[in-house]
Design an enzyme around this catalytic site. Structure first.
Site, short mmCIF file in Angstrom:
data_model
loop_
_atom_site.label_atom_id
_atom_site.label_comp_id
_atom_site.label_asym_id
_atom_site.label_seq_id
_atom_site.Cartn_x
_atom_site.Cartn_y
_atom_site.Cartn_z
N SER A 28 -10.09 -1.04 6.87
CA SER A 28 -9.48 -0.79 5.56
C SER A 28 -8.75 -1.96 4.93
O SER A 28 -8.37 -1.88 3.76
CB SER A 28 -8.52 0.40 5.65
OG SER A 28 -9.23 1.60 5.65
N SER A 63 -9.94 1.38 2.74
CA SER A 63 -9.08 2.21 1.92
C SER A 63 -7.99 1.46 1.17
O SER A 63 -7.42 1.99 0.21
CB SER A 63 -8.41 3.27 2.81
OG SER A 63 -7.53 2.65 3.72
N LYS A 73 0.85 -1.20 0.00
CA LYS A 73 0.00 0.00 0.00
C LYS A 73 0.88 1.25 0.00
O LYS A 73 1.93 1.29 0.65
CB LYS A 73 -0.91 -0.02 1.24
CG LYS A 73 -2.03 1.00 1.24
CD LYS A 73 -2.93 0.81 2.48
CE LYS A 73 -4.08 1.80 2.51
NZ LYS A 73 -4.95 1.59 3.71
#
Ligand SMILES: [Zn+2]
Lengths: 473, 100, 486
Positions: free
Chosen positions: C182, C158, C83
Site C-alpha cells: 500500500s 491503499s 494518511k
C-alpha cells in the site's frame, strides 16, 4: 461422603476459577487497577480499545501468573496470547486477549486439607471485561430497557485456573476454593475476595452412575457468588440432571445461571454466536518464554503454602492435620509454632488459637501467649481467667502477669486471700482492734503480711477491699 | 464441481461478523468469496506437515512493561466521542443474550 | 505531463535547512503548498481533511522558534501529509470509512508525535482505500483519489492520497501504511519514492490496524534521501508497541552515496515472468534497472523464491483473518457511527452494515471464514506455514545475495473503474509487494521509467530485515543513474 444425591449417583465437578490479580495497573496498559472508582475514570486508549491502540503486557501480572502456576505445581513454559472473538459491549475490542493452546501454566494439582489432590489442567492469563448495568424495571438483563457500560474493569489482569473434573463431593468443591484462596493470599497476588468478585467460580457439573468410566454431559454453572451458593448450586444442578436421567431425558450441554433467591439454576440465553470464537494468535503481542533462571528465581521466592504449613504445624504440635487446618487457613500457624517453640503446651496453644483467637491476634506476642499458657498449665490461672487475660492481651498487649494482676485474676484468688486475712485477724488481735478503731496506718501492716505470705502475687486493692469488708462485719 | 463456499456459509459468516446481507448481496458475495477461496486452493493443496506456522514476522519474546501507572483519559473526552452516554457510562440498547 | 504535476520540486531537506537558517519562512513555504492544493485538490482529491488553519499556526510557531534561536529538528517547517489511518489528536481520523466519519482521537500516533518533534507541519490527512483495503483508493467512502499524472487513472492504493499528494506537489513528503504494498504500489503508479520499513522498525501505535502482523508505516518522498530522512525521524523503538524492535538501526544516510560496486543483486525470476499477470513492459524496465546497477559495478543474477507463487493466496487469507478481528470494535458502542436498533445486536448490525463499504465487508467475511472452526487448519493455518516457507526461501537467497530486485507493480496506473468489478483482478496488483510484508522485510519502490502510456514505472529493491541502509544505498544509485541519463 454425603452429597445429598440419590443413591448410586456420583457427582463430577470441575471448577473454573477466575482470579483478579492485585497489580497496580491493568494487564495491557498503565491504567489504575482499582475496584470501586467512578465509572470510566480508569481508562485509556488501550483498555477502551480505541482504534490504533496496542497492548503491552504488565510484567508483574506475568510474574504473579508464574508464581501461581508454580504454587499449583504446574509446568511453566513458553506461552502465547490469543484473541477470542465475540461481540459483547463490555469487551471494548469485541475480542478478549487470553491464552488458548499455549497457556503459561499447565498440568498441576492442588492438595486439599483432606489430602486429596485435584488436578489442574491449566492456569492462564487473560483480561477482564468491563461492567454492564441494566436499566429498567427489573434491574436484570431480561426486561431491561437499555444498559450502561463502565470500562474501569476492562483489562484488569485475570488468571483462570481450570481444574480437571476430579472433584467428587460438594465439600471438596468448597475445600478446593478455600484452599486456592489460601494459596493466593500466601502469594499476595490477589485480595481473593469472593464478595467483591476478585474470585469468580464457575462449576462444570455432571453426574453418572457410580462405577461408570465415561463422563456424561456437563453443564457450566455461572453466577456463584459465595462458597455457600457454590454448594447449593452444585447440589441443585446435580439433582436436576439426575431427575432428567431418571425420566429418560438427557441434559443438554449448556451454560446455566445460579439464581440465589430462587435456589435454582436457569439456562443462559441463546449462545449461537458463542460456538465459534475464532481463536488465533494475538499479532500485537509476542510470546512469553521464561528461561530456567527465571523459573528458579520464582521457585526460590515462593512462600510456604497451606498444605506444607499444615504438615509442619501438625508435626510440631503432634496433632492431626484436620485439628490444625483452621489455624493455617487463618494464617496463625507461624504464631502457633513460635509459641510452641517457646515451651507452651501445643494442645493449649491450638485450643486457644482455634476457639479464642478467631478475630485476630491483635497485640498478642508469642512470648506473652506462651507465658499465659504456662500460667494456665501451672494452675496459676483457671482456664476462664486465662481466656479473659488473653482477650486483654489481644487488645492491649503487655505481659500476662501484669494483665492478670490488673484484673485481680491471679491464681491466689479472693477466697484464698479471705482465708489468709481471717488467719491474720486471729493471729494479730491487737493490731486488728487498732485497725477497727480507725488507725489507718495499721492497714499497711496487714497488706504487708498478706504480700509476704503470697510472695507478692496478691492484688493490694483486693486485700484492702477484704479488710474493709471485715470491719463492717 | 463443488463451490468453495455456499450461500448458507456466507450467511453464517455474516451473522458472526454482525453484517446484514440482502439476497442479492448474498449471491454476489458468495460468488466473490468463492473466487478468492478457489484461488487459495493452491495453498490448501500444499503438503506442509512439519513446517512451523509463522505468526510474527520478527521473532521477539518477553516484551513487557513495568507495573507503573500511566496517563489516563478524562472521562468527558472519552464520552464526548460516544454515540450515547448516561451517568458517566456508555449507553447501549437492550441486550438480548448474555455474555458467553 | 498533467497540469497537476509541478515542474520542479524542492526537497524536504532543503526546506528544513533554509527554514532553520532563516532564509525561508515556514509560513511562506506552507503557503506555496497550500496554493498548489487550492489549485489542484478538487481534481486530485488527495485529502480527506486539509488542515489550513492548524498548519498556519504550526508554521508561525516554527518561525517564532527559529527567530528565538531554538534548535529545530530535521523536518523543521516541512509540510507533511499523513494518511488518514494515523491517529491525530483532536483531528478527524476516518480511515476513509463512514463508520469513523467524525471520529476525533484523543491521542497522537507515535509516528505523528515524532513528526511533530522533528518540526514538521501537518498539512492534511490523506485519502485512502477504506481501512487500507484496496490497491486503487477507489474504496474510499469519500470518493476516489486521482493520479496527478493522468486524472482518469487511479493513483494506486491503499495510500493513494499520500502518493498523489507528493506527486501533485501538495506536500514534499507524506506518510502511508503498507500491509501488502500500500505504499510501494501507489509510489510506483504516481512516480514517487515509497518505503515499507522492516516490520517493527516503525511503531504501529496509533495506526488503525488492518492486518497487525503485516502493517508497517513508511514515507513517501520525491527523492530517496528525503525518504531516508523521514524514515529516520519516524523509526526507532517504541515501548507502546510490543512488536517494535529495540536494537538501533544503522544510519540510513551515511552510506547513501557509496554506490553498488561489488554488491550481489538477485532478480526474482518468479516476478519477472514466472507468475502470470506482470506486464512485459514493466519486466523490461526492471531489467533495464538491473543493467544500470550492473553498469555501476553490481553483480546481477536471477534467483528463485519458489514460495512467492503462494504469496497472494496466503496473504488474502492472513490479512482478512486479522482484519476481521481488528475491525470488530467498530460496533457503535464507544465511538464512531451508530445506526440505531431495537436491541444491541440490531444496533451492531445496522451500524456495521451501513458503516462499512463492500470491500471491507468482503474481507471481514473472508477472514471470519478463514478463522472459523473447521476451516482454520485448511486456510489460516496453511497460510502461516507458507509464510514460514517464504521466510526460509528468502534466508537461503540472502545467504548468497545482498539485495533483491523486482517490479513494484505488475502494471502502470490503470483507469478508474477498470478493476472494480472483480476483486481478484484488483488483488493481483499486490503480487510483487506482498512477499516483503509476509516476511517483514523492508523494500522500497524507486521511480525508474515511464511506460508507453506515459505513466510512471517504479522498481522494487528488497533487502534483509534491518538492512535499510543498504536498500537506500542501492535506491540512491538507481535514482542518480536515472537522472544522469536524462
Ligand atoms: Zn487503560
Amino acid at each position: 461422603m454425603n452429597n445429598n444425591l440419590k443413591d448410586d449417583w456420583e457427582l463430577i465437578v470441575g471448577l473454573e476459577v477466575h482470579v483478579e490479580l492485585g497489580t497496580k495497573t491493568k494487564l495491557f496498559c498503565g491504567c489504575v487497577n482499582q475496584f470501586g472508582d467512578e465509572p470510566n475514570t480508569n481508562v485509556c486508549p488501550v483498555c477502551l480499545g480505541l482504534p490504533g491502540s496496542l497492548p503491552v503486557v504488565n510484567e508483574k501480572a506475568v510474574i504473579y501468573a508464574m508464581q501461581l502456576g508454580r504454587a499449583l505445581n504446574c509446568s511453566v513454559g513458553r506461552s502465547i496470547f490469543a484473541r477470542k472473538n465475540y461481540f459483547y459491549p463490555d469487551m471494548p475490542k469485541d475480542y478478549q486477549i487470553t491464552q488458548y493452546d499455549q497457556p503459561t501454566n499447565m498440568d498441576g494439582y492442588l492438595e486439599l486439607p483432606s489430602g486429596v489432590k485435584i488436578g489442574i489442567e491449566r492456569a492462564h492469563i487473560e483480561e477482564d471485561t468491563g461492567k454492564t448495568v441494566h436499566v429498567g424495571s427489573t434491574g436484570r438483563i431480561s426486561g431491561s430497557d437499555y444498559s450502561l457500560v463502565d470500562y474501569n474493569r476492562a483489562g484488569v489482569p485475570l488468571i483462570e485456573i481450570v481444574s480437571y473434573p476430579e472433584i467428587r463431593t460438594i465439600d471438596q468443591a468448597k475445600e478446593y476454593v478455600e484452599e486456592l484462596r489460601g494459596v493466593l493470599l500466601a502469594l499476595e497476588v490477589s485480595d481473593a475476595k469472593m464478595e467483591e468478585g476478585s474470585i469468580r467460580v464457575d462449576a462444570n457439573v455432571s453426574v453418572r452412575i457410580e462405577g461408570e468410566d465415561e463422563l456424561r454431559t456437563r453443564c457450566e454453572i455461572k453466577n456463584v457468588n459465595s462458597l455457600r451458593s457454590l454448594g447449593r448450586a452444585i447440589e441443585y444442578e446435580a439433582n436436576r440432571q439426575i431427575d432428567l436421567y431418571e425420566n429418560s431425558e438427557i441434559p443438554s450441554q449448556e451454560t446455566r445461571h445460579w439464581d440465589e433467591s430462587d435456589g435454582r439454576t436457569r439456562p443462559g440465553r441463546s449462545k449461537e454466536d458463542a460456538e465459534d470464537y475464532r481463536y488465533f494468535q494475538e499479532p500485537d503481542l509476542v510470546p512469553l518464554n521464561p528461561n530456567t533462571e527465571t523459573i528458579e528465581m520464582i521457585d526460590q521466592g515462593l512462600p510456604s503454602f497451606p498444605s506444607e504449613r499444615r504438615m509442619q504445624l501438625a508435626t510440631l504440635a503432634q496433632m492431626d492435620v484436620s485439628e490444625i487446618a483452621l489455624i493455617v487457613e487463618r494464617g496463625h500457624d507461624g504464631f502457633a509454632a513460635e509459641t510452641i517453640n517457646s515451651g507452651a503446651a501445643p494442645q493449649v496453644v491450638i485450643k486457644h488459637l482455634t476457639n479464642n483467637l478467631s478475630d485476630g491476634l491483635g497485640e498478642l506476642t508469642p512470648t506473652a501467649f506462651a507465658s499465659l499458657i504456662q500460667m494456665e498449665e501451672s494452675a496459676e490461672l483457671t482456664s476462664t481467667q486465662a481466656k479473659k487475660v488473653l482477650g486483654e492481651l489481644v487488645l492491649q498487649g503487655g505481659r500476662p502477669q501484669e494483665v492478670a494482676a490488673q484484673f485481680g485474676l491471679e491464681a491466689v484468688d479472693t477466697d484464698e486471700l479471705e482465708t489468709l486475712i481471717n488467719q491474720l485477724i486471729t493471729d494479730y488481735p491487737d493490731e486488728w482492734e487498732r485497725f477497727c478503731g480507725g488507725e489507718k496506718k495499721v492497714q499497711g501492716f496487714f497488706v504487708g503480711e498478706v504480700m509476704k505470705s503470697t510472695r507478692g502475687q496478691a492484688d493490694g486493692k483486693v486485700i484492702n477491699q477484704i479488710l474493709n469488708e471485715r470491719i463492717s462485719d | 464441481m463443488t463451490e468453495p463456499i455456499s450461500e448458507e456459509e456466507v450467511a453464517h459468516v455474516a451473522h458472526l461478523a454482525r453484517l446484514r446481507l440482502s439476497d442479492q448481496e448474498l449471491e454476489i458475495f458468495t460468488r466473490q468469496l468463492g473466487a478468492v477461496l478457489e484461488h487459495a486452493k493452491d495453498v490448501e493443496a500444499l503438503q506442509l506437515d512439519g513446517i512451523e506456522p509463522m505468526s510474527h514476522p520478527f521473532p521477539l519474546e518477553n516484551v513487557t512493561r513495568e507495573d507503573e501507572v500511566g496517563e489516563m483519559l478524562e472521562r468527558e473526552k472519552v464520552l464526548d466521542q460516544a454515540p450515547a452516554a448516561e451517568d458517566g457510562r456508555f449507553q447501549v440498547p437492550q441486550i438480548l443474550g448474555e455474555q458467553p | 505531463m498533467s497540469p497537476s504535476v509541478p515542474d520542479s520540486f524542492v526537497t524536504a531537506e532543503s526546506i528544513s535547512e533554509k527554514v532553520k537558517s532563516g532564509e525561508w519562512s515556514a509560513v511562506e513555504i506552507l503557503d506555496k503548498y497550500l496554493s498548489q492544493i487550492e489549485q489542484h485538490e478538487s481534481e486530485v482529491h488527495a485529502f480527506n481533511t486539509v488542515l489550513e488553519g492548524e498548519a498556519r499556526a504550526a508554521a508561525r510557531e516554527t518561525d517564532k522558534r527559529v527567530a528565538s534561536g531554538e534548535t529545530l529538528g530535521p523536518l523543521a517547517g516541512v509540510p507533511i501529509a499523513v494518511k488518514d489511518n494515523l491517529c491525530t489528536k483532536g483531528i478527524r481520523t476516518t480511515a476513509s470509512s463512514r463508520i469513523l466519519e467524525n471520529w476525533k482521537p484523543p491521542y497522537d500516533a507515535t509516528v505523528v508525535q515524532k513528526l511533530f518533534s522533528a518540526g514538521a507541519t501537518l498539512i492534511g490527512k490523506t485519502n485512502m482505500d477504506e481501512f487500507a483495503m484496496g490497491s486503487s483508493t477507489e474504496n474510499s467512502a469519500f470518493g476516489p483519489t486521482r493520479n496527478p499524472h493522468d486524472l482518469s487513472c487511479v493513483p494506486g492504493g491503499s495510500s493513494g492520497g499520500s502518493a498523489a499528494a507528493v506527486a501533485a506537489g501538495f506536500a514534499p513528503i507524506s506518510i502511508g501504511s503498507d500491509t501488502g504494498g500500500s505504499i510501494r504500489q501507489p509510489a510506483s503508479l504516481c512516480g514517487v519514492v515509497g518505503v515499507k520499513p522492516t516490520y517493527g522498525g516503525v511503531s504501529r501505535y496509533g495506526l488503525l490496524a488492518f492486518a497487525s502482523s503485516l502493517d508497517q508505516i513508511g514515507p513517501f518522498a520525491n527523492t530517496v534521501r528525503d525518504a531516508a530522512i523521514v524514515h529516520e525521524v519516524i523509526g526507532g523503538h517504541d515501548p507502546k508497541d510490543s512488536t517494535s524492535i529495540s536494537e538501533p538501526f544503522p544510519s540510513f544516510l551515511d552510506g547513501l552515496d557509496h554506490g553498488v560496486e561489488g554488491l550481489k543483486i538477485g532478480i526474482i525470476s518468479e516476478l519477472m515472468g514466472g507468475i502470470e499477470g506482470i506486464s512485459p513492459e514493466v519486466i523490461g524496465k526492471t531489467r533495464e534497472a538491473a543493467s544500470v546497477l550492473s553498469a555501476n559495478g553490481a553483480l546481477i543474477e536471477e534467483v528463485s523464491i519458489p514460495a512467492s507463487l503462494y504469496c497472494l493466496s496466503s496473504y488474502y487469507l492472513i490479512a482478512p483473518a486479522e482484519a476481521s478481528s481488528n475491525l470488530s470494535r467498530y460496533d457503535g458502542v464507544r465511538y464512531g457511527l451508530r445506526v440505531q436498533g431495537e436491541t444491541l445486536a440490531e444496533m451492531n448490525i445496522n451500524t456495521r452494515t451501513n458503516g462499512f463499504g463492500n470491500e471491507v465487508k468482503r474481507r471481514i467475511m473472508l477472514g471470519t471464514y478463514a478463522l472459523s472452526a473447521g476451516y482454520y487448519d485448511a486456510y489460516y493455518g496453511k497460510a502461516l506455514k507458507v509464510r514460514r516457507l517464504l521466510a526460509q526461501n528468502f534466508d537461503e537467497v540472502y545467504s548468497k545475495f545482498d539485495v533483491l530486485l523486482s517490479p513494484t507493480s505488475p502494471c502502470t496506473a490503470f483507469k478508474l473503474g477498470e478493476k472494480t468489478s472483480d476483486p481478484m483482478t484488483m488483488y493481483v496488483n499486490d503480487v510483487c509487494t506482498i512477499p516483503s510484508n509476509l516476511v517483514g522485510h523492508p523494500a522500497i519502490s524507486v521511480p525508474f521509467a515511464s511506460g508507453n502510456d506515459g505513466m510512471p514505472i517504479g522498481v522494487q529493491i528488497l533487502v534483509p530485515p534491518m538492512q535499510e541502509a543498504l536498500m537506500y544505498r542501492v535506491a540512491s544509485t538507481l535514482e542518480s543513474a536515472k537522472s544522469n541519463e536524462q
